[in-house]
Design a protein around this motif. Structure first.
Motif, short mmCIF file in Angstrom:
data_model
loop_
_atom_site.label_atom_id
_atom_site.label_comp_id
_atom_site.label_asym_id
_atom_site.label_seq_id
_atom_site.Cartn_x
_atom_site.Cartn_y
_atom_site.Cartn_z
N LYS A 33 0.81 -1.22 0.00
CA LYS A 33 0.00 0.00 0.00
C LYS A 33 0.84 1.27 0.00
CE LYS A 33 -4.22 -1.74 2.19
NZ LYS A 33 -3.93 -3.15 1.93
N SER A 34 2.15 1.14 0.24
CA SER A 34 2.99 2.34 0.36
C SER A 34 3.44 2.88 -1.00
CB SER A 34 4.22 2.04 1.22
OG SER A 34 5.09 1.14 0.55
N ILE A 35 3.37 2.06 -2.05
CA ILE A 35 3.79 2.51 -3.38
C ILE A 35 2.78 3.53 -3.91
CG2 ILE A 35 4.21 1.81 -5.77
CD1 ILE A 35 5.14 -0.90 -4.69
N GLN A 36 3.28 4.67 -4.32
CA GLN A 36 2.41 5.75 -4.76
C GLN A 36 2.09 5.62 -6.25
OE1 GLN A 36 3.22 9.62 -3.18
NE2 GLN A 36 4.30 8.82 -1.41
N LEU A 37 1.04 6.31 -6.66
CA LEU A 37 0.64 6.22 -8.05
C LEU A 37 0.02 7.52 -8.55
CD1 LEU A 37 -2.82 4.53 -8.43
CD2 LEU A 37 -1.77 4.69 -6.19
N LEU A 82 12.68 7.29 0.28
CA LEU A 82 12.24 7.43 -1.10
C LEU A 82 11.08 6.47 -1.33
CD1 LEU A 82 15.77 7.35 -2.81
CD2 LEU A 82 14.38 9.38 -2.38
N SER A 83 10.40 6.62 -2.47
CA SER A 83 9.30 5.73 -2.80
C SER A 83 9.13 5.63 -4.31
CB SER A 83 7.99 6.26 -2.20
OG SER A 83 6.87 5.52 -2.67
N LEU A 144 7.37 4.12 -14.31
CA LEU A 144 7.47 4.64 -12.95
C LEU A 144 8.64 5.59 -12.77
CD1 LEU A 144 9.99 2.72 -12.21
CD2 LEU A 144 8.29 1.16 -11.30
N THR A 145 8.66 6.21 -11.60
CA THR A 145 9.76 7.07 -11.21
C THR A 145 9.95 6.91 -9.71
OG1 THR A 145 10.70 9.30 -11.40
CG2 THR A 145 8.37 9.15 -10.79
N ILE A 146 10.79 7.77 -9.14
CA ILE A 146 11.06 7.75 -7.70
C ILE A 146 10.75 9.12 -7.12
CG2 ILE A 146 12.87 7.52 -5.94
CD1 ILE A 146 14.28 5.55 -7.81
N ILE A 147 10.13 9.14 -5.96
CA ILE A 147 9.87 10.42 -5.30
C ILE A 147 10.62 10.49 -3.97
CG2 ILE A 147 7.60 10.64 -6.37
CD1 ILE A 147 6.39 9.96 -3.66
N LYS A 153 8.31 15.36 -3.83
CA LYS A 153 8.57 15.66 -5.24
C LYS A 153 9.28 14.50 -5.93
CE LYS A 153 8.89 20.69 -4.61
NZ LYS A 153 9.75 21.89 -4.78
N GLU A 154 9.05 14.38 -7.23
CA GLU A 154 9.74 13.38 -8.03
C GLU A 154 11.21 13.76 -8.18
OE1 GLU A 154 7.76 13.06 -11.79
OE2 GLU A 154 5.77 12.93 -10.86
#
Length: 222
Positions: A33-37, A82-83, A144-147, A153-154
């Motif tokens: 659930k922690s992965i953002q979208l 990070l996420s 995807l990317t990393i924030i 922020k990304e």
């Protein structure tokens, strides 16, 4: 009696909802659930400028194997504050068909300035930005990317997601040091956890051992 009927309706609805996924697929939020979208194709903020066919809910769907690999990566990133942030994952064939129809309409250039300012629309097929088949439709490809969790922020990757141009190539030369380092960091952590990169899009990765390498799905995202 009324409460019993309501309870049965809720249980039936939940069961029916879960059956919409093909065998071997999961909702990523059920695994981590922690992965953002930010599901771009559900919104108007994409290269077409309107929601894409097949996208009805803000849900990330992937194969079970892909979900577990993403969870492993997320655990590593969380320790660094990070996420992961996912823009797209499983993509139904009807969405790919939507892209193809749009690409053939050369008059529809609503989002050109943001997403393909230097690429003529009639070259999108030839340059590989639009195709009739997509690895996403097999369920093991992710964009995807990393924030940074401190800032929200990304990380600066040097070009926006879904930018149709050379700036999106992973090893594009005219990048700042920070941008190069961020791209290579993303690439390295994905490769180390079982994904293979696509050098023309820094955000695009496919699970090496994908379970459906030759099968394309078309169930909607609900």
């Amino acid at each position: 009696m009324k409460k019993t009927i309501i309870l049965l309706f809720i249980l039936f609805s939940t069961f029916s909802y879960s059956q919409k996924l093909e065998n071997g697929f999961v909702y990523l939020s059920d695994i981590d659930k922690s992965i953002q979208l930010e599901l771009r194709y559900l919104s108007h903020h994409n290269f077409i400028g309107k929601p894409i066919n097949g996208y009805y809910k803000s849900k990330i769907i992937v194969t079970k194997e892909t979900a577990q690999a993403l969870k492993n990566i997320q655990q590593i990133l969380l320790k660094k504050e990070l996420s992961l942030k996912i823009f797209d994952a499983y993509r139904p064939q009807q969405a790919v068909d939507h892209f193809v129809v749009w690409a053939k309409d050369l008059k529809d250039t609503l989002m050109k300035n943001e997403f393909y300012p230097d690429t003529p629309k009639n070259e999108l097929f030839k340059k590989g930005y639009i195709a009739t088949k997509s690895g996403h439709t097999r369920g093991s490809t992710v964009d995807l990317t990393i924030i940074n969790l401190k800032t929200g922020k990304e990380l600066n990757m040097g070009s926006p997601y879904d930018f149709f141009g050379e700036k999106s190539h992973t090893f594009y030369k005219n990048l700042k040091k920070e941008e190069k380092e961020n791209r290579l960091f993303l690439r390295q952590i994905m490769i180390e956890n079982g994904f293979k990169p696509y050098n023309y899009e820094w955000w695009h990765f496919t699970l090496k051992e994908e379970p459906f390498p030759k099968k394309y799905f078309n169930f909607p995202i609900k």
